[in-house]
Design a protein around this motif. Structure first.
Motif, PDB file in Angstrom:
ATOM      1  N   THR A  39       0.730  -1.144   0.108  1.00  0.00           N
ATOM      2  CA  THR A  39       0.079   0.027   0.030  1.00  0.00           C
ATOM      3  C   THR A  39       0.943   1.219   0.029  1.00  0.00           C
ATOM      4  N   HIS A  40       0.341   2.322  -0.395  1.00  0.00           N
ATOM      5  CA  HIS A  40       1.072   3.508  -0.390  1.00  0.00           C
ATOM      6  C   HIS A  40       0.069   4.817   0.156  1.00  0.00           C
ATOM      7  N   LEU A  41       0.633   5.206   0.952  1.00  0.00           N
ATOM      8  CA  LEU A  41      -0.522   6.575   1.419  1.00  0.00           C
ATOM      9  C   LEU A  41       0.136   7.821   1.745  1.00  0.00           C
ATOM     10  N   VAL A  42      -0.563   8.958   1.317  1.00  0.00           N
ATOM     11  CA  VAL A  42      -0.015  10.418   1.508  1.00  0.00           C
ATOM     12  C   VAL A  42      -0.816  10.787   2.803  1.00  0.00           C
ATOM     13  N   LEU A  43      -0.014  10.990   3.539  1.00  0.00           N
ATOM     14  CA  LEU A  43      -0.487  11.606   5.099  1.00  0.00           C
ATOM     15  C   LEU A  43      -0.381  12.854   5.601  1.00  0.00           C
ATOM     16  N   ARG A  44      -1.219  13.513   5.971  1.00  0.00           N
ATOM     17  CA  ARG A  44      -1.031  14.753   6.735  1.00  0.00           C
ATOM     18  C   ARG A  44      -1.183  14.446   8.346  1.00  0.00           C
ATOM     19  N   ILE A  45      -0.182  14.937   8.904  1.00  0.00           N
ATOM     20  CA  ILE A  45      -0.249  14.835  10.301  1.00  0.00           C
ATOM     21  C   ILE A  45      -0.386  16.234  10.756  1.00  0.00           C
ATOM     22  N   ASN A  46      -1.561  16.183  11.422  1.00  0.00           N
ATOM     23  CA  ASN A  46      -2.013  17.628  11.925  1.00  0.00           C
ATOM     24  C   ASN A  46      -1.948  17.598  13.588  1.00  0.00           C
ATOM     25  N   LYS A  47      -0.883  17.988  13.930  1.00  0.00           N
ATOM     26  CA  LYS A  47      -0.617  17.941  15.261  1.00  0.00           C
ATOM     27  C   LYS A  47      -1.257  19.028  16.102  1.00  0.00           C
ATOM     28  N   GLN A  48      -1.409  20.117  15.309  1.00  0.00           N
ATOM     29  CA  GLN A  48      -1.748  21.363  15.945  1.00  0.00           C
ATOM     30  C   GLN A  48      -3.399  20.964  16.457  1.00  0.00           C
ATOM     31  N   ALA A  87      -3.574  12.102  32.384  1.00  0.00           N
ATOM     32  CA  ALA A  87      -2.425  11.543  31.934  1.00  0.00           C
ATOM     33  C   ALA A  87      -2.641  10.631  30.907  1.00  0.00           C
ATOM     34  N   LEU A  88      -3.544   9.728  31.003  1.00  0.00           N
ATOM     35  CA  LEU A  88      -3.954   8.873  29.851  1.00  0.00           C
ATOM     36  C   LEU A  88      -4.218   9.540  28.605  1.00  0.00           C
ATOM     37  N   ALA A  89      -5.199  10.495  28.688  1.00  0.00           N
ATOM     38  CA  ALA A  89      -5.380  11.479  27.410  1.00  0.00           C
ATOM     39  C   ALA A  89      -4.250  11.929  27.058  1.00  0.00           C
ATOM     40  N   ASP A  90      -3.069  12.623  27.537  1.00  0.00           N
ATOM     41  CA  ASP A  90      -1.901  12.912  26.871  1.00  0.00           C
ATOM     42  C   ASP A  90      -1.188  11.668  26.141  1.00  0.00           C
ATOM     43  N   VAL A  91      -1.409  10.738  26.520  1.00  0.00           N
ATOM     44  CA  VAL A  91      -0.514   9.672  25.937  1.00  0.00           C
ATOM     45  C   VAL A  91      -1.401   9.314  24.649  1.00  0.00           C
ATOM     46  N   TYR A  92      -2.722   9.126  24.751  1.00  0.00           N
ATOM     47  CA  TYR A  92      -3.486   9.006  23.515  1.00  0.00           C
ATOM     48  C   TYR A  92      -3.354  10.036  22.611  1.00  0.00           C
ATOM     49  N   ARG A  93      -3.419  11.200  23.124  1.00  0.00           N
ATOM     50  CA  ARG A  93      -3.307  12.421  22.086  1.00  0.00           C
ATOM     51  C   ARG A  93      -1.989  12.500  21.180  1.00  0.00           C
ATOM     52  N   LYS A  94      -0.964  11.771  21.851  1.00  0.00           N
ATOM     53  CA  LYS A  94       0.406  11.603  20.843  1.00  0.00           C
ATOM     54  C   LYS A  94       0.136  10.626  19.869  1.00  0.00           C
ATOM     55  N   ARG A  95      -0.587   9.516  20.270  1.00  0.00           N
ATOM     56  CA  ARG A  95      -0.701   8.367  19.676  1.00  0.00           C
ATOM     57  C   ARG A  95      -1.505   8.912  18.231  1.00  0.00           C
ATOM     58  N   LEU A  96      -2.620   9.603  18.594  1.00  0.00           N
ATOM     59  CA  LEU A  96      -3.529  10.083  17.705  1.00  0.00           C
ATOM     60  C   LEU A  96      -2.971  10.858  16.430  1.00  0.00           C
ATOM     61  N   SER A  97      -1.702  11.395  16.661  1.00  0.00           N
ATOM     62  CA  SER A  97      -0.876  12.097  15.524  1.00  0.00           C
ATOM     63  C   SER A  97       0.399  11.439  15.375  1.00  0.00           C
ATOM     64  N   ASP A  98       0.425  10.147  15.704  1.00  0.00           N
ATOM     65  CA  ASP A  98       1.691   9.510  15.359  1.00  0.00           C
ATOM     66  C   ASP A  98       1.561   8.445  14.169  1.00  0.00           C
ATOM     67  N   ILE A  99       2.439   8.486  13.195  1.00  0.00           N
ATOM     68  CA  ILE A  99       2.441   7.646  11.966  1.00  0.00           C
ATOM     69  C   ILE A  99       2.563   6.315  12.374  1.00  0.00           C
ATOM     70  N   SER A 100       3.519   5.917  13.352  1.00  0.00           N
ATOM     71  CA  SER A 100       3.692   4.599  13.795  1.00  0.00           C
ATOM     72  C   SER A 100       2.541   3.859  14.041  1.00  0.00           C
ATOM     73  N   TRP A 101       1.575   4.506  15.020  1.00  0.00           N
ATOM     74  CA  TRP A 101       0.139   4.156  15.693  1.00  0.00           C
ATOM     75  C   TRP A 101      -0.522   3.875  14.367  1.00  0.00           C
ATOM     76  N   PHE A 102      -0.635   4.798  13.794  1.00  0.00           N
ATOM     77  CA  PHE A 102      -1.557   4.869  12.286  1.00  0.00           C
ATOM     78  C   PHE A 102      -1.309   3.516  11.539  1.00  0.00           C
ATOM     79  N   MET A 103      -0.062   3.272  11.314  1.00  0.00           N
ATOM     80  CA  MET A 103       0.503   2.156  10.320  1.00  0.00           C
ATOM     81  C   MET A 103       0.172   1.000  11.179  1.00  0.00           C
ATOM     82  N   ARG A 104       0.488   0.817  12.502  1.00  0.00           N
ATOM     83  CA  ARG A 104       0.031  -0.364  13.325  1.00  0.00           C
ATOM     84  C   ARG A 104      -1.352  -0.684  13.271  1.00  0.00           C
ATOM     85  N   LEU A 105      -2.119   0.252  13.430  1.00  0.00           N
ATOM     86  CA  LEU A 105      -3.888  -0.026  13.158  1.00  0.00           C
ATOM     87  C   LEU A 105      -4.077  -0.347  11.848  1.00  0.00           C
TER      88      LEU A 105
END
Length: 249
Positions: A5-14, A60-78
């Motif tokens: 697969t090929h994907l063009v992703l935009r990471i919207n950290k803001q 604290a848990l939400a902070d962990v989830y927040r980082k994962r929701l804008s992380d390419i590695s987590w996206f690809m893992r899912l």
């Protein structure tokens, strides 16, 4: 494609940073069941019963989830886990499905963005699995072309917002019709049965990016082979002129 697969992703950290704790947990629970404490937090009748220490844990848990929701590695893992489960179910087998870790490249300018999008959208055409972008299965451009007759763009895809303005909008900095025309002409160049060339002055995207059609073809075809972790027009031109100098010498 059949084996990758090929994907063009935009990471919207803001945007991820601006989400509230409630929004973060709600989004995460769309993907995973989540911890019991987080599920209690999302229930209004149970949230008021949480202690201060439990609320701190949720934050604290939400902070962990927040980082994962804008992380390419987590996206690809899912994504890869979902595809692997489906494929193993169809083949009635278990074990690893993907050969190795994914590869990612940062797109540093508009030329790189357009070239990478065209490269991905034209994969089936280059592989002779489709004759036109509109008949290319599992591609973004097919979804965009099918939706072009309506006033709406596909919700799953980042929309075209036109040429860059003083106040940038949240979307792709191209006009849809310009991108469609560019991909169509580029596909004709790469398809063995449809040779064609692009007049740069006929493509607003190439004209604005300041890239000639010969460099455009090389940039599109060399996305995976000529670049490593970053893609830009400046890097492409620098490599091209270095190679030309070396060959001439």
């Amino acid at each position: 494609m059949s084996n990758h697969t090929h994907l063009v992703l935009r990471i919207n950290k803001q945007k991820a940073d601006a989400l509230s704790v409630d929004e973060i947990i709600h989004r995460w629970h769309k993907l995973y069941k989540g911890m019991l404490l987080a599920r209690r937090y999302t229930d209004p009748t149970l949230r008021d019963l949480l202690s201060a220490a439990e609320l701190d844990t949720v934050n604290a848990l939400a902070d962990v989830y927040r980082k994962r929701l804008s992380d390419i590695s987590w996206f690809m893992r899912l994504l890869n886990e979902y595809i692997a489960r489906q494929a193993n179910k169809e083949d009635d087998c278990t074990g690893h499905f993907w050969e190795g870790r994914f590869k990612s490249q940062a797109l540093l300018d508009e030329a790189a963005l357009a070239a990478c999008m065209a490269y991905v959208d034209l994969n089936p055409v280059r592989a002779c699995q489709a004759k036109t972008p509109k008949t290319s299965p599992h591609t973004s451009i097919r979804k965009r072309l099918l939706a072009a007759g309506t006033e709406y763009q596909p919700r799953q895809l980042l929309p075209f917002t036109g040429e860059p303005k003083s106040v940038m909008q949240d979307g792709l900095p191209f006009r849809a019709e310009d991108y469609f025309a560019l991909v169509e002409l580029t596909g004709r160049h790469f398809h063995p049965e449809k040779p064609g060339q692009i007049d740069c002055t006929a493509s607003p995207i190439l004209e604005r990016a300041g890239i000639e059609h010969t460099h455009w073809y090389r940039m599109v075809s060399g996305i995976e082979t000529s670049f490593k972790t970053r893609v830009s027009l400046e890097q492409h031109l620098s490599k091209h002129f270095d190679d030309t100098t070396f060959n001439s010498a």
